[in-house]
Design a protein around this motif. Sequence first.
Motif, PDB file in Angstrom:
ATOM      1  N   ASP A 199      14.896   5.982  40.676  1.00  0.00           N
ATOM      2  CA  ASP A 199      15.426   4.623  40.657  1.00  0.00           C
ATOM      3  C   ASP A 199      16.868   4.594  40.166  1.00  0.00           C
ATOM      4  N   GLU A 200      17.199   5.468  39.203  1.00  0.00           N
ATOM      5  CA  GLU A 200      18.570   5.500  38.696  1.00  0.00           C
ATOM      6  C   GLU A 200      19.538   5.954  39.781  1.00  0.00           C
ATOM      7  N   ASP A 201      19.132   6.979  40.560  1.00  0.00           N
ATOM      8  CA  ASP A 201      19.982   7.495  41.625  1.00  0.00           C
ATOM      9  C   ASP A 201      20.182   6.453  42.718  1.00  0.00           C
ATOM     10  N   SER A 202      19.115   5.713  43.056  1.00  0.00           N
ATOM     11  CA  SER A 202      19.235   4.725  44.124  1.00  0.00           C
ATOM     12  C   SER A 202      20.092   3.533  43.694  1.00  0.00           C
ATOM     13  N   LYS A 203      20.163   3.234  42.406  1.00  0.00           N
ATOM     14  CA  LYS A 203      21.004   2.128  41.936  1.00  0.00           C
ATOM     15  C   LYS A 203      22.484   2.478  42.043  1.00  0.00           C
ATOM     16  N   GLU A 204      22.811   3.772  41.881  1.00  0.00           N
ATOM     17  CA  GLU A 204      24.207   4.204  41.953  1.00  0.00           C
ATOM     18  C   GLU A 204      24.707   4.265  43.388  1.00  0.00           C
ATOM     19  N   ARG A 205      23.831   4.478  44.349  1.00  0.00           N
ATOM     20  CA  ARG A 205      24.226   4.652  45.742  1.00  0.00           C
ATOM     21  C   ARG A 205      24.335   3.304  46.434  1.00  0.00           C
ATOM     22  N   LYS A 206      25.445   3.128  47.156  1.00  0.00           N
ATOM     23  CA  LYS A 206      25.642   1.916  47.947  1.00  0.00           C
ATOM     24  C   LYS A 206      25.930   2.342  49.376  1.00  0.00           C
TER      25      LYS A 206
END
Length: 148
Positions: free
Chosen positions: A81-88
């Motif tokens: 979840d942390e990685d997906s929040k950083e990716r746009k």
Amino acid sequence: MRTIDLSPLYRSFIGSDHLASLVDAATRTEKQSSYPPYNIEVLDEDKYRVTMAIAGFSKDDVTIEVQDNTLTITGKKPSDDEDSKERKFLHKGISERSFERKFQLGDHVKVLAADMEHGLLHIDMERVIPEAKKPRQIEIGSRLLENN
């Protein structure tokens, strides 16, 4: 949903109850998602290869299991979840979702090996018919003795 009348098969085929179960299993797999895409290739008379496009998955994310003539391939992405929040993304066309794909194997089909390279999973199989199941010629007027 379409139903198939298998009653004509019962008149002319012995063991068609097994055929009916295979048809039933095939109709259930029609409802599967088309993800991930795959090929089934005939390499030789009794050798086959399933190739699945599973870009983004590592070998630790994929499990391959054979049970009761069913080959099951499962891919689970760890939830970061942390990685997906950083990716746009401006556009997201590469699917990163988990999957499960099942294949019905014919009698005597054995999975030999699995390999992954360049985002493709290759599973090699071979049909190995036991000697007792191979056709044999019977002489007229002879008697076969069975070993008990």
